[in-house]
Design an enzyme around this catalytic site. Structure first.
Site, mmCIF file in Angstrom:
data_model
loop_
_atom_site.group_PDB
_atom_site.id
_atom_site.type_symbol
_atom_site.label_atom_id
_atom_site.label_comp_id
_atom_site.label_asym_id
_atom_site.label_seq_id
_atom_site.Cartn_x
_atom_site.Cartn_y
_atom_site.Cartn_z
ATOM 1 N N GLN A 1 0.778 -1.249 0.000
ATOM 2 C CA GLN A 1 0.000 0.000 0.000
ATOM 3 C C GLN A 1 0.806 1.294 0.000
ATOM 4 O OE1 GLN A 1 -3.491 2.309 2.556
ATOM 5 N NE2 GLN A 1 -3.011 0.228 3.107
ATOM 6 N N GLU B 1 1.317 -1.411 8.111
ATOM 7 C CA GLU B 1 0.541 -0.272 8.613
ATOM 8 C C GLU B 1 0.426 -0.204 10.139
ATOM 9 O OE1 GLU B 1 -1.205 2.355 7.142
ATOM 10 O OE2 GLU B 1 -1.754 2.917 9.176
ATOM 11 N N ASP C 1 0.723 3.813 5.964
ATOM 12 C CA ASP C 1 0.949 3.477 4.560
ATOM 13 C C ASP C 1 0.648 4.657 3.637
ATOM 14 O OD1 ASP C 1 1.847 0.880 4.754
ATOM 15 O OD2 ASP C 1 -0.140 0.006 4.695
ATOM 16 N N GLY D 1 -7.681 19.724 19.705
ATOM 17 C CA GLY D 1 -7.315 21.135 19.613
ATOM 18 C C GLY D 1 -7.806 21.918 20.815
ATOM 19 N N GLY D 2 -7.806 23.235 20.683
ATOM 20 C CA GLY D 2 -8.174 24.106 21.801
ATOM 21 C C GLY D 2 -9.672 24.297 21.967
#
Ligand code: CAO
Length: 425
Positions: free
Chosen positions: A17, A139, A168, A247-248
């Site tokens: 892959q 993977e 991959d 995130g924030g």
């Protein structure tokens, strides 16, 4: 209309892959990708996870569009001669063999340079230089060693791998960028160079927010993680964050109408600070707009479980698509959890070529992902993957310029016959 990479010829020694992802992208941008495969066997994925007996698997066809296939035993002396000619005629060699394979084949970087100093040699390996450099990698090994798995899943559950093939396909993307960058540099220097991308590096790069959090731990708890609000102390390594936002802006997956029977009746809901007041109005908590426990982002952090439970009371009254429509009117960031079935049937993804229908001579019509990168002056048409060795004679004659006599000699040499030793399935 010419394509962005028209005139670039790729010697594609990739399999499975990671490497095929890279060369498929280059082919979509117009490169002539010549896939070299072992006679009689080919890329191992041709025969893996076959849904139709004796037909190239979807695994293979979805990774090898727009390429040509030549079969060649590169351990046969005549095969080595043909390979040498291919190296002369190509701009880039791409490979993702196990460590040392190309050297054992007799085509070290130095050897390739002596044949074609302009050649760019691009490789994917599991690891960069270090204790694991000789290891073969797939993977999930990359996900585990790159930091994705230790940070995915629920805090009190086992580590989890993700469905996205970040080791991959993610590394294939990195390699493709490295190749076009090296091609660009070659326009000034005239020289080839080596491009290497390690799967562990690629996964870790995608996990940068977790490396960020590792360092933040030294200065106190990670306040946006659910466990902070639950009063559960942090250890010395970044914990699994379940569906907490990375995130924030705090986010969660919330149930929608029908969740009792539909495993994907959920929506990702982000309590983005600028739209907090709209969220309060929508869920029927206008008092939270000014209440000191809820009005400001910092005050909300220890109360996220309570807040999201309240929001979920609202999302459970809507389907995920109704919720999406209502929330988007107020610019509240959210995303329905889309199943593969829904994505496969999505008309807009078909319209943009992100999902394409391809015809194949032995398989018939099937769905594939198209080029996710759109160039206005280099549109991508997705054409079917090649059958094993479909273009062998064409490449020997047209690309390498061999005469009928030479082609017959190659056929007679055994270079196009299956090699004795083959990699295990
Ligand atoms: N003619 C003759 N021999 C050929 C050939 C050809 N055209 N093409 C390949 N071979 C031979 C190679 O020479 C090698 O033989 P030796 O081991 O005797 O030198 C063998 O076939 C292939 O070796 P391999 O190590 O690449 O293949 P494998 O199936 O044992 O391992 C993989 C597969 C993916 C684990 C390994 O290639 C790897 O670690 N690659 C780098 C990391 C990577 O890209 N992983 C992603 C895989 S997708 O999840």
């Amino acid at each position: 209309m010419t394509k962005a990479l028209t005139g670039v010829r790729i010697l594609d020694f990739t399999h499975v892959q990671s490497g095929p992802t890279c060369t498929q992208l280059l082919a979509w941008f117009g490169a002539d990708v010549i896939k070299v495969e072992r006679p009689g066997v080919g890329d191992i994925t041709r025969g893996q996870l076959q849904d139709i007996p004796k037909v190239d698997s979807l695994y293979f066809t979805m990774l090898n569009h727009n390429k040509r296939s030549i079969t060649l035993d590169t351990k046969n002396p005549k095969g080595k001669e043909v390979l040498t000619e291919l190296i002369r005629k190509c701009d880039v060699l791409v490979e993702n063999f196990g460590p040392g394979v190309l050297d054992r084949m007799g085509f070290s970087w130095e050897k390739i340079q002596s044949i074609n100093p302009k050649m760019i040699v691009a490789s994917i390996k599991g690891f960069g230089p270090g204790p694991y450099e000789d290891c073969k990698v797939y993977e999930n090994v990359a996900q585990c060693t790159g930091g994705a798995t230790s940070t995915t899943g629920f805090r009190d559950g086992v580590p989890l791998v993700t469905g996205a093939q970040i080791g991959d396909s993610g590394t294939g993307l990195n390699l493709a960028l490295g190749i076009v960058t090296a091609l660009y540099q070659r326009t000034r220097t005239g020289n080839g160079q080596r491009v290497t991308a390690a799967m562990q590096d690629g996964v870790l790069n995608l996990c940068r927010v977790k490396l960020r959090d590792q360092q933040r731990l030294a200065h106190g708890p990670l306040t946006e993680y659910s466990q902070y609000g639950e009063g559960i102390p942090f250890g010395d390594a970044v914990p699994r964050a379940a569906n907490d936002s990375g995130g924030g802006q705090p986010g969660r997956i919330l149930k929608c109408k029908g969740w009792e029977t539909d495993p994907n009746a959920y929506i990702y809901f982000i309590t983005q600070a600028p739209v907090w007041e709209k969220i309060c109005d929508l869920i029927g908590e206008p008092g939270w707009k000014t209440h000191p426990d809820y009005a400001k982002p910092a005050a909300r952090l220890p109360r996220l479980n309570e807040i999201f439970a309240r929001i979920e009371q609202w999302t459970m009254t809507k389907t995920k698509f109704e919720a999406m429509e209502i929330l988007n009117k107020d610019d509240i960031p959210c995303g329905p959890i889309l199943s593969m079935k829904e994505l496969a049937e999505d008309k807009s993804l078909r319209a943009t070529g992100t999902v394409v229908e391809v015809d194949h001579p032995t398989r018939g019509r099937y769905l594939s992902v198209g080029n996710p990168i759109k160039l206005s002056d280099s549109p991508s048409e997705v054409t079917r993957s090649p059958l094993l060795g479909e273009h062998t004679d064409e490449i020997l004659r047209q690309v390498l310029g061999f005469s009928d006599h030479q082609v017959a000699e190659i056929h007679g040499s055994g270079a196009l016959d299956p090699p004795r030793k083959q990699a295990a399935e």
